[in-house]
Design a protein around this motif. Sequence first.
Motif, PDB file in Angstrom:
ATOM      1  N   TYR A 282       0.502   7.336  -6.869  1.00 60.94           N
ATOM      2  CA  TYR A 282      -0.378   8.477  -6.630  1.00 60.94           C
ATOM      3  C   TYR A 282       0.374   9.682  -6.062  1.00 60.94           C
ATOM      4  O   TYR A 282      -0.237  10.598  -5.534  1.00 60.94           O
ATOM      5  CB  TYR A 282      -1.525   8.053  -5.714  1.00 60.94           C
ATOM      6  CG  TYR A 282      -2.365   6.979  -6.357  1.00 60.94           C
ATOM      7  CD1 TYR A 282      -3.360   7.295  -7.262  1.00 60.94           C
ATOM      8  CD2 TYR A 282      -2.110   5.628  -6.098  1.00 60.94           C
ATOM      9  CE1 TYR A 282      -4.106   6.308  -7.886  1.00 60.94           C
ATOM     10  CE2 TYR A 282      -2.850   4.634  -6.720  1.00 60.94           C
ATOM     11  CZ  TYR A 282      -3.842   4.974  -7.614  1.00 60.94           C
ATOM     12  OH  TYR A 282      -4.569   4.001  -8.228  1.00 60.94           O
ATOM     13  N   ALA A 283       1.683   9.658  -6.156  1.00 62.69           N
ATOM     14  CA  ALA A 283       2.562  10.777  -5.777  1.00 62.69           C
ATOM     15  C   ALA A 283       2.342  11.276  -4.353  1.00 62.69           C
ATOM     16  O   ALA A 283       2.382  12.480  -4.092  1.00 62.69           O
ATOM     17  CB  ALA A 283       2.424  11.924  -6.785  1.00 62.69           C
ATOM     18  N   MET A 284       2.122  10.360  -3.428  1.00 64.64           N
ATOM     19  CA  MET A 284       1.974  10.754  -2.029  1.00 64.64           C
ATOM     20  C   MET A 284       3.329  10.750  -1.344  1.00 64.64           C
ATOM     21  O   MET A 284       4.218   9.996  -1.713  1.00 64.64           O
ATOM     22  CB  MET A 284       1.054   9.765  -1.292  1.00 64.64           C
ATOM     23  CG  MET A 284      -0.382   9.924  -1.594  1.00 64.64           C
ATOM     24  SD  MET A 284      -1.350   8.919  -0.446  1.00 64.64           S
ATOM     25  CE  MET A 284      -2.946   9.119  -1.183  1.00 64.64           C
ATOM     26  N   THR A 285       3.425  11.563  -0.320  1.00 66.21           N
ATOM     27  CA  THR A 285       4.621  11.527   0.513  1.00 66.21           C
ATOM     28  C   THR A 285       4.573  10.262   1.363  1.00 66.21           C
ATOM     29  O   THR A 285       3.494   9.668   1.554  1.00 66.21           O
ATOM     30  CB  THR A 285       4.687  12.754   1.445  1.00 66.21           C
ATOM     31  OG1 THR A 285       3.568  12.689   2.351  1.00 66.21           O
ATOM     32  CG2 THR A 285       4.658  14.058   0.656  1.00 66.21           C
ATOM     33  N   ALA A 286       5.711   9.873   1.889  1.00 65.11           N
ATOM     34  CA  ALA A 286       5.760   8.688   2.745  1.00 65.11           C
ATOM     35  C   ALA A 286       4.879   8.859   3.974  1.00 65.11           C
ATOM     36  O   ALA A 286       4.207   7.918   4.409  1.00 65.11           O
ATOM     37  CB  ALA A 286       7.205   8.397   3.155  1.00 65.11           C
ATOM     38  N   THR A 287       4.837  10.065   4.524  1.00 63.62           N
ATOM     39  CA  THR A 287       4.019  10.342   5.712  1.00 63.62           C
ATOM     40  C   THR A 287       2.534  10.202   5.403  1.00 63.62           C
ATOM     41  O   THR A 287       1.786   9.575   6.157  1.00 63.62           O
ATOM     42  CB  THR A 287       4.308  11.765   6.250  1.00 63.62           C
ATOM     43  OG1 THR A 287       5.713  11.869   6.517  1.00 63.62           O
ATOM     44  CG2 THR A 287       3.522  12.054   7.498  1.00 63.62           C
ATOM     45  N   LYS A 288       2.104  10.776   4.291  1.00 61.57           N
ATOM     46  CA  LYS A 288       0.695  10.686   3.907  1.00 61.57           C
ATOM     47  C   LYS A 288       0.321   9.236   3.577  1.00 61.57           C
ATOM     48  O   LYS A 288      -0.740   8.749   3.979  1.00 61.57           O
ATOM     49  CB  LYS A 288       0.425  11.592   2.706  1.00 61.57           C
ATOM     50  CG  LYS A 288      -1.043  11.809   2.427  1.00 61.57           C
ATOM     51  CD  LYS A 288      -1.235  12.893   1.371  1.00 61.57           C
ATOM     52  CE  LYS A 288      -2.701  13.156   1.152  1.00 61.57           C
ATOM     53  NZ  LYS A 288      -2.926  14.201   0.142  1.00 61.57           N
TER      54      LYS A 288
ATOM     55  N   ALA B  45       0.812  -1.221   0.000  1.00 58.97           N
ATOM     56  CA  ALA B  45       0.000   0.000   0.000  1.00 58.97           C
ATOM     57  C   ALA B  45       0.846   1.272   0.000  1.00 58.97           C
ATOM     58  O   ALA B  45       0.588   2.189  -0.788  1.00 58.97           O
ATOM     59  CB  ALA B  45      -0.951   0.003   1.189  1.00 58.97           C
ATOM     60  N   SER B  46       1.826   1.346   0.846  1.00 60.59           N
ATOM     61  CA  SER B  46       2.651   2.551   0.906  1.00 60.59           C
ATOM     62  C   SER B  46       3.356   2.815  -0.421  1.00 60.59           C
ATOM     63  O   SER B  46       3.336   3.935  -0.939  1.00 60.59           O
ATOM     64  CB  SER B  46       3.674   2.451   2.035  1.00 60.59           C
ATOM     65  OG  SER B  46       4.468   3.619   2.084  1.00 60.59           O
ATOM     66  N   GLN B  47       3.956   1.774  -0.970  1.00 56.98           N
ATOM     67  CA  GLN B  47       4.660   1.931  -2.247  1.00 56.98           C
ATOM     68  C   GLN B  47       3.694   2.287  -3.375  1.00 56.98           C
ATOM     69  O   GLN B  47       3.993   3.128  -4.218  1.00 56.98           O
ATOM     70  CB  GLN B  47       5.427   0.652  -2.591  1.00 56.98           C
ATOM     71  CG  GLN B  47       6.276   0.752  -3.827  1.00 56.98           C
ATOM     72  CD  GLN B  47       7.355   1.833  -3.717  1.00 56.98           C
ATOM     73  OE1 GLN B  47       7.901   2.080  -2.663  1.00 56.98           O
ATOM     74  NE2 GLN B  47       7.634   2.491  -4.831  1.00 56.98           N
ATOM     75  N   ILE B  48       2.530   1.657  -3.388  1.00 58.01           N
ATOM     76  CA  ILE B  48       1.523   1.962  -4.413  1.00 58.01           C
ATOM     77  C   ILE B  48       1.104   3.425  -4.318  1.00 58.01           C
ATOM     78  O   ILE B  48       1.032   4.134  -5.324  1.00 58.01           O
ATOM     79  CB  ILE B  48       0.293   1.031  -4.274  1.00 58.01           C
ATOM     80  CG1 ILE B  48       0.663  -0.405  -4.665  1.00 58.01           C
ATOM     81  CG2 ILE B  48      -0.886   1.537  -5.106  1.00 58.01           C
ATOM     82  CD1 ILE B  48      -0.395  -1.446  -4.299  1.00 58.01           C
ATOM     83  N   LEU B  49       0.838   3.880  -3.106  1.00 55.12           N
ATOM     84  CA  LEU B  49       0.390   5.264  -2.922  1.00 55.12           C
ATOM     85  C   LEU B  49       1.498   6.272  -3.239  1.00 55.12           C
ATOM     86  O   LEU B  49       1.230   7.328  -3.815  1.00 55.12           O
ATOM     87  CB  LEU B  49      -0.132   5.467  -1.502  1.00 55.12           C
ATOM     88  CG  LEU B  49      -1.422   4.712  -1.182  1.00 55.12           C
ATOM     89  CD1 LEU B  49      -1.749   4.817   0.301  1.00 55.12           C
ATOM     90  CD2 LEU B  49      -2.582   5.197  -2.026  1.00 55.12           C
ATOM     91  N   GLN B  50       2.721   5.944  -2.869  1.00 49.52           N
ATOM     92  CA  GLN B  50       3.822   6.872  -3.129  1.00 49.52           C
ATOM     93  C   GLN B  50       4.172   6.944  -4.612  1.00 49.52           C
ATOM     94  O   GLN B  50       4.283   8.027  -5.177  1.00 49.52           O
ATOM     95  CB  GLN B  50       5.063   6.460  -2.333  1.00 49.52           C
ATOM     96  CG  GLN B  50       4.937   6.732  -0.844  1.00 49.52           C
ATOM     97  CD  GLN B  50       6.155   6.274  -0.083  1.00 49.52           C
ATOM     98  OE1 GLN B  50       7.259   6.740  -0.366  1.00 49.52           O
ATOM     99  NE2 GLN B  50       5.960   5.364   0.859  1.00 49.52           N
TER     100      GLN B  50
END
Length: 177
Positions: free
Chosen positions: A15-21, A7-12
């Motif tokens: 979807y260009a999210m920061t690691a924190t988000k 999930a974290s890698q997919i979102l980062q």
Amino acid sequence: MMVISQASQILQSGYAMTATKAAAFVSLFSFMSMAGRILWGTVTDHTDKYVTLCIICAIPIITMGFLSISPGTVPAIICMALTALCYGGFGGTITPITADLFGSKYITENYGVMYLMFGIAGLIGPRVAVKLNNNGDYSKAFLVGCILAVVSLAAALLVRTKVKAGQKEQKEAFKLS
């Protein structure tokens, strides 16, 4: 397992999210997984457990299919959250289904065999996501997840049909005796 583990890698990357988000959404997905155990376990206690299992397998068909074609961040988060809800729900329904299928005498041994599928998914899901990631585009991985969810639903429907047929035979045999 693909969504939960990546999930974290997919979102980062997707979807260009920061690691924190992304971490905040991973926490949401973890909560949804926990809530799924409670929700679907409760539903299983009050309805047909095989229908519940079929629903749990059907929702990821929709969510994974939608993730494979939708580039939007909000729909992705909703789909990933619903997938996590179903992932947790499988964990909450597998125990009563195992007891129903094999009896409670050897529940621990049979539950271990049934739960083995979680372990296999834990090996396959993350590898599929990593292998099919195309510079942050996970659409092919989500499509594979959708196909695997179709296979899961077919298996759940088959088990439901077999159980219902067995129950009908038992009722008829009871009437004759």
